[in-house]
Motif scaffolding. Structure first.
Motif, PDB file in Angstrom:
ATOM      1  N   VAL A  23       0.841  -1.199   0.000  1.00  0.00           N
ATOM      2  CA  VAL A  23       0.000   0.000   0.000  1.00  0.00           C
ATOM      3  C   VAL A  23       0.877   1.251   0.000  1.00  0.00           C
ATOM      4  O   VAL A  23       0.575   2.236  -0.679  1.00  0.00           O
ATOM      5  N   GLN A  24       1.978   1.180   0.721  1.00  0.00           N
ATOM      6  CA  GLN A  24       2.919   2.307   0.753  1.00  0.00           C
ATOM      7  C   GLN A  24       3.364   2.664  -0.669  1.00  0.00           C
ATOM      8  O   GLN A  24       3.356   3.830  -1.061  1.00  0.00           O
ATOM      9  N   ILE A  25       3.710   1.639  -1.447  1.00  0.00           N
ATOM     10  CA  ILE A  25       4.191   1.912  -2.803  1.00  0.00           C
ATOM     11  C   ILE A  25       3.040   2.352  -3.699  1.00  0.00           C
ATOM     12  O   ILE A  25       3.160   3.322  -4.452  1.00  0.00           O
ATOM     13  N   ILE A  26       1.889   1.668  -3.603  1.00  0.00           N
ATOM     14  CA  ILE A  26       0.771   2.021  -4.488  1.00  0.00           C
ATOM     15  C   ILE A  26       0.322   3.456  -4.233  1.00  0.00           C
ATOM     16  O   ILE A  26       0.179   4.249  -5.159  1.00  0.00           O
ATOM     17  N   VAL A  27       0.115   3.797  -2.949  1.00  0.00           N
ATOM     18  CA  VAL A  27      -0.470   5.104  -2.633  1.00  0.00           C
ATOM     19  C   VAL A  27       0.567   6.211  -2.768  1.00  0.00           C
ATOM     20  O   VAL A  27       0.373   7.164  -3.518  1.00  0.00           O
ATOM     21  N   TYR A  28       1.693   6.072  -2.085  1.00  0.00           N
ATOM     22  CA  TYR A  28       2.638   7.190  -2.058  1.00  0.00           C
ATOM     23  C   TYR A  28       3.444   7.272  -3.343  1.00  0.00           C
ATOM     24  O   TYR A  28       3.479   8.300  -4.013  1.00  0.00           O
ATOM     25  N   ALA A  29       4.118   6.156  -3.696  1.00  0.00           N
ATOM     26  CA  ALA A  29       4.978   6.215  -4.872  1.00  0.00           C
ATOM     27  C   ALA A  29       4.151   6.237  -6.146  1.00  0.00           C
ATOM     28  O   ALA A  29       4.471   6.953  -7.088  1.00  0.00           O
ATOM     29  N   GLY A  30       3.061   5.455  -6.180  1.00  0.00           N
ATOM     30  CA  GLY A  30       2.320   5.307  -7.422  1.00  0.00           C
ATOM     31  C   GLY A  30       1.393   6.454  -7.730  1.00  0.00           C
ATOM     32  O   GLY A  30       1.159   6.761  -8.889  1.00  0.00           O
ATOM     33  N   ALA A  31       0.829   7.084  -6.716  1.00  0.00           N
ATOM     34  CA  ALA A  31      -0.167   8.118  -6.993  1.00  0.00           C
ATOM     35  C   ALA A  31       0.281   9.499  -6.543  1.00  0.00           C
ATOM     36  O   ALA A  31       0.356  10.430  -7.337  1.00  0.00           O
TER      37      ALA A  31
END
Lengths: 358, 174
Positions: free
Chosen positions: B55-63
């Protein structure tokens, strides 16, 4: 330490095998796309290299390999070099959790090996989504670092598009996750065994047909394919974010786009179409008394599903004109998103009442 | 082994966080922030919190960071504009932070350790089986009320953002 070394060797072999299969698939795709488009438009497609043009991909690869590598004046050299790699890695890394064949194990020197999946981690699909969302960086940085207005506009468009449609991909999958009760692709495909009526596309209590439609449209948009190829719209932006790229760096972007298509197709096959499960219960190989060869049949079914999904990409490309940018955004947020959210609610209710009735 | 990984992740987080504020080029700042998010996700994985890592990568890095990069590129911030004379305020903020870290490093270390251990011991077996399942069950049983409140707050924030961004909704209709 030898155990660690053996594990490492096995993993490396698996990774090499999967990479090989993906790259070969990409080579086939480049030819297949031109051939299929040609046939659909009543042309022959490439015919010059080899019989019926089947060696065309190699000719393309050699051409790209020997082309002059141009870095435009005023470009940010570091990011210009990094961008294609940043695009390529997320496209390939997702294949690590895709199950290609039946969930069986065998022992090598005291280590259990799963031959058809590199790593069965319990957040499999989230892992794919996480890395898919990073593909936008390569595109947006490539567009910015080129120091060209067309590239920058293409990169920005792509970022907006990928963020918008990634959401729909994520939400359309949630229905399957509710039915499967797991995030691991291995468990999800295992749960769809025993005939096509058990695939989550058709499975009771909540067939995921609407979710599948949303997934197909969104995945086409996420891979920047026609009719959603606005980041590289030829008529407006020359070639979008890779206008300034040539030679091997362009080849990297090209490879990333096709690898993404393959990844998206594999996910669709695994999540909605039963993965490696045949559309009938069991396998023919087991029926005629060769259960040890059942995996051949199963992996073939996975390939058939993936390739049919890839064919859909070409079909769409030959059929549909490009959307306008505002149409694209409106369609994503006002049509697909409500359908995906509605599907989650309906699926959750259906599963709840189904479990209550049991 | 896990100590080694922790050292690597913590070191990289510290270095890249400093680079975020120290680098002159805002695009490079955003990129080092991206590297930092990755290492935070790595820390989560060493703690067996795979769901949080994803979720860290999807939300912060990805969006979120993509949108930051978007803004940085469109605005094309001149480098002088980026450095306001904020160092006085920053100095004032630093003093309590410094005192806190001194306290943590000197006396409070033992107390913190026992506290975290007692927290871990409860749902240990649940975490080992399926991290995502454990989080879901905890959120919708023990922490249901805070969870709902947080979702309501987020909803209000979302509506507020739409209202602020769409000032011309009424004008078009009339």
């Amino acid at each position: 330490m030898t155990e660690f070394g053996l594990r490492l060797a096995i993993s490396m072999t698996q990774i090499a095998a999967v990479m090989g299969v993906v790259v070969i698939t990409v080579l086939i795709l480049t030819l297949a796309e031109r051939k299929v488009l040609g046939w659909m438009q009543d042309r022959m497609g490439p015919m010059e290299v080899g019989p019926y043009g089947i060696l065309q991909p190699f000719a393309d690869a050699i051409k790209l390999f020997f082309k002059e590598d141009i870095v435009p004046a005023g470009a940010n050299k570091f990011l210009f070099t990094m961008a294609p790699i940043l695009c390529l890695i997320p496209a390939f890394i997702g294949f690590a959790v895709i199950p290609w064949g039946p969930n069986q194990t065998f022992e090598v020197g005291g280590i259990t090996v799963r031959p058809f999946v590199i790593s069965d981690i319990n957040i499999g699909i989230l892992y794919i989504l996480a890395f898919a969302s990073l593909g936008a960086y390569g595109i947006i940085l490539g567009g910015w670092a080129s120091n060209s207005k067309y590239s920058l506009l293409g990169g920005l468009r792509s970022a907006a598009q990928i963020i918008s449609y990634e959401l729909n991909v994520g939400l359309s999958i949630v229905g399957v996750l509710i039915l499967g009760g797991s995030l691991s692709l291995v468990k999800i495909t295992d749960a769809q065994a025993g005939g096509f009526w058990n695939w989550y596309l058709f499975a009771l209590p909540a067939p995921q047909i609407f979710a599948f439609v949303v997934y197909v449209i969104s995945s086409v948009a996420e891979t920047n394919r026609v009719p959603f190829d606005l980041p590289e719209a030829e008529s407006e932006l020359v070639a979008g974010f890779f206008t300034e790229y040539s030679g091997l760096r362009f080849a990297f972007f090209f490879l990333a786009e096709y690898a993404n298509m393959v990844l998206v197709s594999c996910v669709a096959a695994a999540m909605f179409l039963g993965g490696w499960n045949a559309p009938y219960p069991g396998t023919i190989m087991a029926f005629i008394g060769l259960p040890s060869l059942a995996w051949v049949e199963n992996t073939m079914w996975f390939a058939v599903k993936t390739y049919s999904f890839l064919f859909l990409f070409f079909w769409l490309r030959a059929t549909l004109p490009r959307l306008r940018y505002d149409q694209l955004m409106r369609f994503g947020w006002k049509v697909l998103l409500p359908i995906a959210l509605g599907n989650i609610v309906v699926t959750a209710l259906a599963v709840f009442f189904y479990q209550q009735m049991k | 082994m896990s100590q080694l990984f922790f050292g690597y992740f913590a070191g990289m987080i510290a270095i890249t966080s400093i680079l975020v504020v120290a680098l002159r080029n805002p695009v490079y700042s955003a990129l080092s922030l991206l590297v930092m998010f990755f290492h935070v996700a790595g820390l989560f994985i060493t703690l067996h919190a795979e769901f949080l890592a994803a979720v860290q990568i999807i939300v912060y890095a990805g969006a979120i960071l993509v949108l930051y990069l978007f803004v940085v590129m469109i605005l094309n911030v001149a480098q002088d504009d980026r450095y306001h004379s904020q160092w006085r305020i920053a100095g004032v903020v630093c003093i309590p932070l410094l005192i806190e870290s001194m306290l943590l490093l000197s006396g409070g270390a033992g107390a913190v350790n026992t506290g975290s251990r007692s927290l871990q011991s409860g749902p240990q077996d649940a975490i080992d089986t399926d991290n995502t399942l454990a989080i879901g069950k905890t959120l919708f049983s023990t922490y249901l009320f805070p969870f709902e409140v947080a979702s309501l707050v987020l909803l209000v924030a979302m509506i507020g953002a739409i209202v602020l961004a769409k000032r011309d909704i009424g004008e078009h209709n009339t």
